[in-house]
Design a protein around this motif. Structure first.
Motif, PDB file in Angstrom:
ATOM      1  N   LYS A   1     -63.171  15.402   5.475  1.00 14.41           N
ATOM      2  CA  LYS A   1     -62.706  16.825   4.928  1.00 14.41           C
ATOM      3  C   LYS A   1     -61.720  16.505   4.040  1.00 14.41           C
ATOM      4  O   LYS A   1     -61.012  15.646   3.745  1.00 14.41           O
ATOM      5  N   GLN A   2     -61.888  17.403   3.146  1.00 14.56           N
ATOM      6  CA  GLN A   2     -60.969  17.839   2.107  1.00 14.56           C
ATOM      7  C   GLN A   2     -61.236  19.191   1.661  1.00 14.56           C
ATOM      8  O   GLN A   2     -62.092  20.011   1.527  1.00 14.56           O
ATOM      9  N   ASP A   3     -59.707  19.907   1.448  1.00 15.96           N
ATOM     10  CA  ASP A   3     -59.454  21.372   1.272  1.00 15.96           C
ATOM     11  C   ASP A   3     -60.445  21.708  -0.003  1.00 15.96           C
ATOM     12  O   ASP A   3     -60.487  21.149  -1.073  1.00 15.96           O
ATOM     13  N   LYS A   4     -60.885  22.962   0.273  1.00 11.82           N
ATOM     14  CA  LYS A   4     -61.700  23.520  -0.750  1.00 11.82           C
ATOM     15  C   LYS A   4     -62.735  23.073  -1.158  1.00 11.82           C
ATOM     16  O   LYS A   4     -63.530  23.088  -2.161  1.00 11.82           O
ATOM     17  N   LYS A   5     -63.438  21.694  -0.339  1.00 14.37           N
ATOM     18  CA  LYS A   5     -64.657  21.351  -0.884  1.00 14.37           C
ATOM     19  C   LYS A   5     -65.389  21.099   0.290  1.00 14.37           C
ATOM     20  O   LYS A   5     -65.250  21.045   1.592  1.00 14.37           O
ATOM     21  N   GLU A   6     -66.844  20.907   0.094  1.00 10.56           N
ATOM     22  CA  GLU A   6     -67.959  21.022   1.344  1.00 10.56           C
ATOM     23  C   GLU A   6     -67.567  19.404   2.184  1.00 10.56           C
ATOM     24  O   GLU A   6     -67.234  18.453   1.373  1.00 10.56           O
ATOM     25  N   ASP A   7     -67.595  19.512   3.319  1.00 17.97           N
ATOM     26  CA  ASP A   7     -67.501  18.239   4.202  1.00 17.97           C
ATOM     27  C   ASP A   7     -68.533  17.276   3.684  1.00 17.97           C
ATOM     28  O   ASP A   7     -69.776  17.654   3.633  1.00 17.97           O
ATOM     29  N   LEU A   8     -68.017  15.947   3.923  1.00 14.20           N
ATOM     30  CA  LEU A   8     -69.115  14.817   3.690  1.00 14.20           C
ATOM     31  C   LEU A   8     -69.386  14.334   5.077  1.00 14.20           C
ATOM     32  O   LEU A   8     -68.411  14.245   5.932  1.00 14.20           O
ATOM     33  N   ILE A   9     -70.483  14.114   5.317  1.00 18.91           N
ATOM     34  CA  ILE A   9     -70.909  14.070   6.886  1.00 18.91           C
ATOM     35  C   ILE A   9     -71.677  12.542   6.732  1.00 18.91           C
ATOM     36  O   ILE A   9     -72.603  12.416   6.142  1.00 18.91           O
ATOM     37  N   HIS A  10     -71.265  11.578   7.658  1.00 15.37           N
ATOM     38  CA  HIS A  10     -72.076  10.339   7.859  1.00 15.37           C
ATOM     39  C   HIS A  10     -72.262  10.008   8.961  1.00 15.37           C
ATOM     40  O   HIS A  10     -71.321  10.088   9.950  1.00 15.37           O
ATOM     41  N   THR A  11     -73.679   9.666   9.542  1.00  9.10           N
ATOM     42  CA  THR A  11     -74.127   9.671  10.949  1.00  9.10           C
ATOM     43  C   THR A  11     -73.722   8.091  11.382  1.00  9.10           C
ATOM     44  O   THR A  11     -74.343   7.177  10.641  1.00  9.10           O
ATOM     45  N   TYR A  12     -73.004   7.897  12.365  1.00 10.37           N
ATOM     46  CA  TYR A  12     -72.714   6.661  12.913  1.00 10.37           C
ATOM     47  C   TYR A  12     -73.397   6.312  14.231  1.00 10.37           C
ATOM     48  O   TYR A  12     -73.636   7.321  15.055  1.00 10.37           O
ATOM     49  N   GLU A  13     -73.815   5.057  14.480  1.00 10.85           N
ATOM     50  CA  GLU A  13     -74.309   4.870  16.007  1.00 10.85           C
ATOM     51  C   GLU A  13     -73.797   3.603  16.688  1.00 10.85           C
ATOM     52  O   GLU A  13     -73.318   2.739  16.133  1.00 10.85           O
ATOM     53  N   LEU A  14     -73.319   3.863  17.875  1.00  7.82           N
ATOM     54  CA  LEU A  14     -72.707   2.871  18.880  1.00  7.82           C
ATOM     55  C   LEU A  14     -73.935   2.822  19.910  1.00  7.82           C
ATOM     56  O   LEU A  14     -74.590   3.463  20.378  1.00  7.82           O
ATOM     57  N   LYS A  15     -74.218   1.274  19.777  1.00  4.86           N
ATOM     58  CA  LYS A  15     -75.600   1.119  20.571  1.00  4.86           C
ATOM     59  C   LYS A  15     -75.194   0.392  22.003  1.00  4.86           C
ATOM     60  O   LYS A  15     -73.983  -0.085  21.937  1.00  4.86           O
ATOM     61  N   SER A  16     -75.935   0.409  22.810  1.00  2.00           N
ATOM     62  CA  SER A  16     -75.640  -0.338  24.089  1.00  2.00           C
ATOM     63  C   SER A  16     -76.135  -1.866  23.720  1.00  2.00           C
ATOM     64  O   SER A  16     -77.091  -2.330  22.971  1.00  2.00           O
ATOM     65  N   ARG A  17     -75.435  -2.571  24.223  1.00  2.00           N
ATOM     66  CA  ARG A  17     -75.662  -4.189  24.120  1.00  2.00           C
ATOM     67  C   ARG A  17     -76.810  -4.688  24.842  1.00  2.00           C
ATOM     68  O   ARG A  17     -77.047  -4.320  25.962  1.00  2.00           O
ATOM     69  N   GLU A  18     -77.831  -5.642  24.403  1.00  2.00           N
ATOM     70  CA  GLU A  18     -78.811  -5.896  24.955  1.00  2.00           C
ATOM     71  C   GLU A  18     -78.632  -6.818  26.152  1.00  2.00           C
ATOM     72  O   GLU A  18     -79.176  -6.902  27.031  1.00  2.00           O
ATOM     73  N   LYS A  19     -77.485  -7.714  25.972  1.00  2.00           N
ATOM     74  CA  LYS A  19     -77.051  -8.543  27.144  1.00  2.00           C
ATOM     75  C   LYS A  19     -75.869  -8.977  27.044  1.00  2.00           C
ATOM     76  O   LYS A  19     -75.008  -8.499  25.995  1.00  2.00           O
ATOM     77  N   PRO A  20     -75.250  -9.398  28.059  1.00  2.00           N
ATOM     78  CA  PRO A  20     -73.565  -9.630  28.047  1.00  2.00           C
ATOM     79  C   PRO A  20     -73.254 -10.932  27.269  1.00  2.00           C
ATOM     80  O   PRO A  20     -74.074 -11.675  26.859  1.00  2.00           O
ATOM     81  N   SER A  21     -71.927 -10.863  27.018  1.00  3.00           N
ATOM     82  CA  SER A  21     -71.534 -11.941  26.037  1.00  3.00           C
ATOM     83  C   SER A  21     -71.910 -13.286  26.456  1.00  3.00           C
ATOM     84  O   SER A  21     -72.268 -14.405  25.868  1.00  3.00           O
ATOM     85  N   GLU A  22     -71.758 -13.549  27.743  1.00  2.00           N
ATOM     86  CA  GLU A  22     -72.080 -14.807  28.432  1.00  2.00           C
ATOM     87  C   GLU A  22     -73.477 -15.326  28.295  1.00  2.00           C
ATOM     88  O   GLU A  22     -73.714 -16.693  28.587  1.00  2.00           O
TER      89      GLU A  22
END
Length: 625
Positions: free
Chosen positions: A90-111
């Protein structure tokens, strides 16, 4: 903000207004719940980021010295659900810039991320020189280097990821359980970009090698075969054409940055501070500060800017990048280039953060030294005088490599020849875990082992068989199995990394099928195949006790013992038949036991003596089936 405003901002209409956000995505379910986003966009520092996603909160926003960067600290709680959300700038008097971000489920545990160990054998590949699976990606017009010339050792030749995928059966049949390709990330340099060590984008597969999906396919197909993919990473430096070099975020993003900025329009070796390469300053209790700084802060070469890991944002960026690739590509290990060149305290943190998240993972670090004390220093758990703990499981054994070569090239005497490797192995008392160290006959930076041993096939077989029975993890360079060499110009990097015959459709010789190979080359191929496939199932080699006997009369014996399995390795330099008295080895407990030659399958009973008919290695085992 009202309920209606929250609802409006949490509805996802995918937009990607921001030039660069890295990491490209992330995952839920890590032990470390923090994430730092690097945001690069024109005058982004004038904007305020806002996120509406349950479980995700902005902890802090950091401005950089350049107005075109923000660094956003996020906290991702255990309540967070996988999915996409918008980051609103956000910035005053300017159009919002938007970026889509993704959090994924992990395919397997760390171990479940299992690294390599002494039961593995690693096949090292220079991808550009191994096999060209897709000629359509040989030249990418938007990249700086646009030539393919197989007659030029320093040019690109066209090998790629698909070329490796197409020949996985060959590599598996040879007996290898892991593959280490040299770096596959984008090297958008103007020349000599084929080797991969001048990375210009840490989140992109070089399109001349393929794409991310190709890399993930390679990993998947290897996993299906029970093989492990080891990624070659570089945290010490990047390529001069990296995108951030045109707009560095901080005044100390790279080492000697002020000098670079001042001279970048006319940059060469004389303008920069090249590292002293005096790596002993990491351990030397008498080392001066200027020598330490020249080592850790100097540039590796003028085309590879030295990254400043003392900058906390660079440190975080680098650690997150390694973790991103482990998750994205289901890695079975990391090989870290020039391990001793960066700030050593950062390297401890880097390896520690990875191993804390992935307790069964493996990292091998390159420290090119012939001094076992230095190798020992870099292995985790070593009782170093300065209290330093590297968190590095597997240093590389350049010291043993050098001794194997020198001992085989020497005439046998009381103090030369096999006694050199006998004494070198005796240095294992200095190592916390010798079996976790990676040993090799050669690699992509040194003359081929066949060249180093002056074209002696018997000596080459001895070198390879010896390192394969040691309490170590063996790594063998592609083409060693067919005696590839650099006789024409020993040590020339482009020649060392020659094309593997058969990797290109118009090759007259095809080592994958055997077409055009000499009988000697075929014999070597069969020798390594039998050796490594036996090694796969030998618990004595993987975990057994090691006993060796002082070399005598040009003969050196080493035994690996576990329960009922005994492996006997005999090295013999005599050119004429020689009778070996076996009574000297009675403490091993072989008297009267049946043993089998794992190469020829010949069986006999261990008695009072045997006759060694020719120079070379003999590998025997009490495991008959």
């Amino acid at each position: 903000m009202t309920t209606d405003e929250v609802a409006k901002n949490t509805s996802i209409i995918e937009r990607y207004d921001i030039s660069i956000i890295e990491p490209l995505n992330w995952w839920i379910g890590f032990k470390n719940q923090t994430l730092q986003l690097l945001v690069h966009h024109s005058n982004i520092s004038e904007r305020t980021p806002v996120i509406f996603h349950e479980g995700v909160s902005i902890e802090k926003v950091h401005l950089a010295d350049s107005p075109n960067y923000l660094f956003i600290d996020l906290v991702i709680s255990e309540l967070t659900k996988a999915g996409k959300f918008n980051i609103i700038f956000k910035q005053d008097k300017k159009e919002d810039l938007i970026h889509t971000y993704e959090l994924k489920s992990r395919e397997k545990p760390s171990e479940d991320y299992i690294g390599f160990d002494s039961s593995d054998a690693i096949y090292l590949i220079t991808p550009d020189r191994f096999a060209n699976g897709n000629p359509n990606n040989d030249i990418i017009e938007i990249l700086n280097e646009k030539t393919i010339d197989r007659n030029n050792n320093n040019s690109r030749h066209g090998g790629d990821i698909l070329g490796i995928i197409n020949h996985l059966n060959y590599i598996e049949d040879l007996g290898f359980t892991a593959i280490w390709p040299t770096p596959l990330l984008t090297n958008d340099m103007y020349q000599s970009s084929y080797h991969g060590y001048a990375i210009t984008n840490f989140y992109q597969i070089d399109p001349r090698f393929g794409c991310l999906e190709d890399y993930k396919t390679l990993s998947l197909k290897m996993s299906e075969k029970g093989m492990k993919l080891i990624m070659d990473q570089v945290v010490n430096h990047c390529g001069l054409e990296h995108w951030w070099m045109k707009d560095l975020p901080f005044k100390n993003w790279i080492n000697h940055q002020e000098n670079y900025i001042k001279n970048k329009d006319n940059w060469d070796d004389s303008k920069g501070i090249i590292t002293s390469h005096r790596r002993t300053t990491n351990q030397d209790i008498y080392a001066s500060e200027i020598d330490k700084n020249d080592m850790s802060e100097g540039w590796f070469v003028s085309a590879m800017p030295d990254l400043n890991q003392r900058n906390p944002f660079m440190a975080k960026y680098t650690i997150q990048n390694s973790i991103w690739w482990i998750e994205t590509a289901n890695l079975g290990g990391i090989r870290q280039d020039t391990y001793s060149y960066p700030d050593k305290n950062f390297m401890s943190r880097w390896a520690g953060d990875i191993m804390n998240e992935y307790p069964n993972f493996s990292i091998v670090g390159e420290e090119w030294t012939n001094n076992p004390l230095l190798i020992a220093y870099w292995q985790q758990g070593n009782p170093n005088r300065d209290g330093y703990n590297s968190n590095l499981k597997s240093p590389m054994d350049f010291a043993m490599q050098e001794k194997i070569v020198s001992s085989l090239n020497q005439e046998e005497s009381w103090d030369s020849g096999f006694i050199e490797i006998y004494k070198a192995l005796a240095n294992d008392f200095a190592y916390v875990n010798p079996k976790d160290i990676v040993v090799f006959p050669d690699n992509h930076d040194m003359s081929r082992i066949f060249t180093q041993l002056n074209g002696d096939v018997a000596h080459t077989k001895m070198a390879i068989s010896y390192l394969c029975v040691l309490p170590r993890i063996p790594q063998i360079y592609y083409g060693t199995e067919i005696l590839m060499n650099d006789f024409d110009n020993p040590g020339n990097h482009g020649l060392i990394r020659s094309d593997f015959p058969g990797g290109w459709s118009n090759d007259n010789v095809n080592a994958f099928t055997g077409k055009g190979l000499t009988d000697t080359q075929k014999d070597m191929q069969i020798y390594i195949k039998k050796l490594l496939n036996y090694r796969k199932s030998s618990k004595a080699i993987h975990k057994g006790k090691t006993i060796h006997f002082t070399p005598n009369n040009g003969i050196y014996l080493l035994f690996r013992i576990l329960n009922n399995e005994i492996v006997i390795h005999i090295m013999n330099k005599n050119n004429t038949p020689v009778k070996l008295n076996l009574l000297r080895f009675n403490e091993i407990g072989l008297k009267g036991r049946a043993v089998k030659n794992i190469i020829t399958n010949y069986q006999f009973f261990w008695g009072n003596n045997i006759t060694l008919t020719q120079k070379g290695s003999t590998i025997l085992s009490t495991k008959l089936k």
